[in-house]
Design an enzyme around this catalytic site. Sequence first.
Site, PDB file in Angstrom:
ATOM      1  CE  LYS A 155      -2.188  -0.858   3.754  1.00 21.52           C
ATOM      2  NZ  LYS A 155      -1.685  -2.178   4.098  1.00 21.52           N
ATOM      3  CB  THR A 164       5.224   0.169  -2.485  1.00 23.45           C
ATOM      4  OG1 THR A 164       5.942  -0.346  -1.359  1.00 23.45           O
ATOM      5  CG2 THR A 164       6.114   0.165  -3.704  1.00 23.45           C
ATOM      6  NE  ARG A 173      -0.819   3.907   8.128  1.00 19.92           N
ATOM      7  CZ  ARG A 173      -0.741   2.584   8.237  1.00 19.92           C
ATOM      8  NH1 ARG A 173      -0.983   1.998   9.375  1.00 19.92           N
ATOM      9  NH2 ARG A 173      -0.424   1.849   7.199  1.00 19.92           N
ATOM     10  CE  LYS A 217       4.200  -3.491   6.493  1.00 20.69           C
ATOM     11  NZ  LYS A 217       4.999  -2.359   6.057  1.00 20.69           N
ATOM     12  CB  ALA A 251      -4.957  -0.510  11.079  1.00 17.95           C
ATOM     13  CG  PHE A 309      -3.805  -4.092   9.317  1.00 21.62           C
ATOM     14  CD1 PHE A 309      -2.531  -4.606   9.161  1.00 21.62           C
ATOM     15  CD2 PHE A 309      -4.222  -3.776  10.603  1.00 21.62           C
ATOM     16  CE1 PHE A 309      -1.692  -4.803  10.256  1.00 21.62           C
ATOM     17  CE2 PHE A 309      -3.386  -3.969  11.701  1.00 21.62           C
ATOM     18  CZ  PHE A 309      -2.133  -4.480  11.520  1.00 21.62           C
ATOM     19  CG  PHE A 337       5.835  -8.944  -5.862  1.00 19.85           C
ATOM     20  CD1 PHE A 337       4.725  -8.136  -5.642  1.00 19.85           C
ATOM     21  CD2 PHE A 337       6.713  -9.157  -4.810  1.00 19.85           C
ATOM     22  CE1 PHE A 337       4.488  -7.555  -4.401  1.00 19.85           C
ATOM     23  CE2 PHE A 337       6.490  -8.584  -3.560  1.00 19.85           C
ATOM     24  CZ  PHE A 337       5.378  -7.789  -3.362  1.00 19.85           C
ATOM     25  CD1 TRP A 352       9.131  -2.357  -4.290  1.00 18.69           C
ATOM     26  CD2 TRP A 352       9.963  -3.561  -5.977  1.00 18.69           C
ATOM     27  NE1 TRP A 352      10.202  -3.063  -3.808  1.00 18.69           N
ATOM     28  CE2 TRP A 352      10.730  -3.803  -4.819  1.00 18.69           C
ATOM     29  CE3 TRP A 352      10.301  -4.211  -7.167  1.00 18.69           C
ATOM     30  CZ2 TRP A 352      11.816  -4.677  -4.812  1.00 18.69           C
ATOM     31  CZ3 TRP A 352      11.394  -5.076  -7.156  1.00 18.69           C
ATOM     32  CH2 TRP A 352      12.134  -5.310  -5.998  1.00 18.69           C
TER      33      TRP A 352
END
Length: 554
Positions: free
Chosen positions: A71, A73, A94, A105, A273, A301, A379, A407
Amino acid sequence: MKTDIQIAQEARMLNIFQIANQLGLSDDDIEAYGKYKAKIDLNVLKKFEGKKDGKLVLVTAITPTPAGEGKSTVTVGLTQAINKLGYLSVAALREPSLGPVFGIKGGATGGGYSQVIPMEDINLHFTGDLHAIGAAHNLIAACIDNHLHSGNLLNIDINKITWKRCVDMNDRALRNVVIGLGGKANGIPRESSFQITVASEIMAALCLATSLIDLKQKIGNMIFAYDTTGKPLKISDLKIEGAATALLKEAIKPNLVQTLENTPVLIHGGPFANIAHGCNSILATKMALKLSDYTITEAGFAADLGAEKFLDIKCRKGNITPNCIVVVATIRALKHHGGAKELATENVEALKKGISNLDKHVENMKKYNVPVVVAINKFITDTDMEVNFIKEHCDRLNIPVALCEVWEKGGQGGEELAKLVLKELGSEKDNYKPLYPLNMSIEDKIKTICKEIYGASGVEFGKNAKKMLSTIKELNYGDLPVCISKTQKSLSDDPKLLGRPENFIVTINELRISAGAGFIVAMAGDIIDMPGLPKKPAAELIDIDENGKIEGLF
Ligand code: ADP
C-alpha cells in the site's frame, strides 16, 4: 538487485525549502529539522482557507500476507506518477513505529523506486513525534499513580485503571508488569501493563484532532479509570490535559519530506489499525488537500480494517470526502488466499480460488459510493498469465484495473494506474456516504460492519461486552462510531479463514470507550496492543558504520 535502503541512499534529495516551495509554502511556513525534513505550521490551514480542496484518493488493499502488500509503495508510486503527468500530487502517509522496523515487517516508507526519503530518519525517530506522544501518555500514567500515592481523592478503583504505560518498541516482557514495589515511598503496588505507543489513545486523538485546543479537549475527555462507584474518571479530573498537550505542541504539526522523485509527502501520525483507526492525521490530510491537486493517502492493513475506519471514522470526523479508492492486490497474496504455499511460482488455479478475496474488498468499497479501481502491484515473479487472469476477471466484473510497476520503475511504472485514477476522478461519480448513521445503536453499528464488510452471518456479544453495551448507553456514548479490533489476516475474526469466508459468527468479547479519540473499540478476539519480536528480529540485520551510514533497514 538493490535493497530499499541502497536505492534510498543513492537518491539526490532536494533541500526541504525547495519541496515546500513546490507546494506554494514560504520559508516561514515551515520549520526545518535539518536539511531534508520540516514541520509545517498549522497556520498554513488558515492561510489557504479560501483555496478549493484538491481531490482525495484512498489507497487500501486486499487481506495481506504478513509482509504487507505494498500500500505504501503504491501510494508513493501513484503520487510520483501523477506528478510526472504534470499535476501537483502529495502523498499523506503514516509515521513508522520502531516496533515493526526492528520486528518482522521493516520500515514503512514504501519500497523499491517508490519510497519516501530520508528513509533512515523517517523510520528511526523522524522528528520525534512518537517520543512526544509516549511522553504525554506516560505523564498521565505517572500522575495517576501519584494520585493513588497521595491519598486517592478521586476514589480511583485500583482494579479498574484502564490507562497503561507505553513505549515505542515491540517488547512482550512489558505486557504484564507489577509497579509500585519497594515500600510506601515508591507508590502503591498494582498490576499494570504497557502498550506500544502507536496503540495509545493519545496517538488516535492526535490524528483525529483539528487543532491544538481540540486535541486538549480530546485528552481531557479520555477515560483513565473508574471510581469505586463505577463512575468513569477522565484526564480532566486530574487537571493535566494542558500539560499533556504542551508536550505535543510540535508533534501536532504535519511533517514534510519528499519521494525519491523529489515530490512532496506529508507524514504524520500512525495509529494502530485494529484498536485505533489506522490512518495519518486529519490535519495532514486537510493540509495536503489545500496544497495540491491530488492527495494520495493510505489506511492500515486491508480494506475491512483501515479503509472501513478511514471512511466511517476519519472522513466523518474530519469532514473529508474521498473521491476515489484504489484497492491494491498482489498475485502472491491472492495465491495465498487460494491455498498456495509457494507464492513465487506460477499458479493460476490458486489465483482463481483466491480472487474471491479481492472481489469482496471491491464490493465493500463500492458501498461507500466512491469510484473503486484495482491496482495489481507487480512483483518480478508474477507471470503474464497470472496478470492477465486478474485483468480479465476485473474486466468481466466491470472493475477498472491497472498494472502497477512502481516498485520496479518508480513514477513511470505507475502511469497506467495514474491515468485510470484521473479518469475516475474526472467522472465525478463520487458521492461518498458512510456505511452507517451515527444515531444507530452501538450494537447495530457493530452488526452492520460485521455483516456488510466482513461477510459474517451474525454477531455474538460476550458477557462483558453485553454489560458494556448498556454502560455505553447510560454514559451517553452511543452516538460514537465504532472501531472494531480484529485480526488483519482474514476478513473474518479467525485468522485461519482465508479468501472470502462465509457463514461465520463474529464474537465481540469486550468493548472499550475511547472517549477522547471519539470511538468505541469493539474487540473481536484477543488483539495484542504490545507486539513481540520474532525469533530473528530485523534488528539483527541493521548496522551502522563510522560515518553514520546505516544498512539493513528495509
Ligand atoms: P504495506 O503498506 O501494504 O504494508 P509496503 O508498501 O510497506 O506494504 O511494502 C511492504 C514490503 O514489500 C516493502 O519492503 C516493499 O519494498 C516490498 N514491496 C512492495 N511492493 C513490492 C513489489 N512490487 N515487488 C517487490 N517488493 C515489494
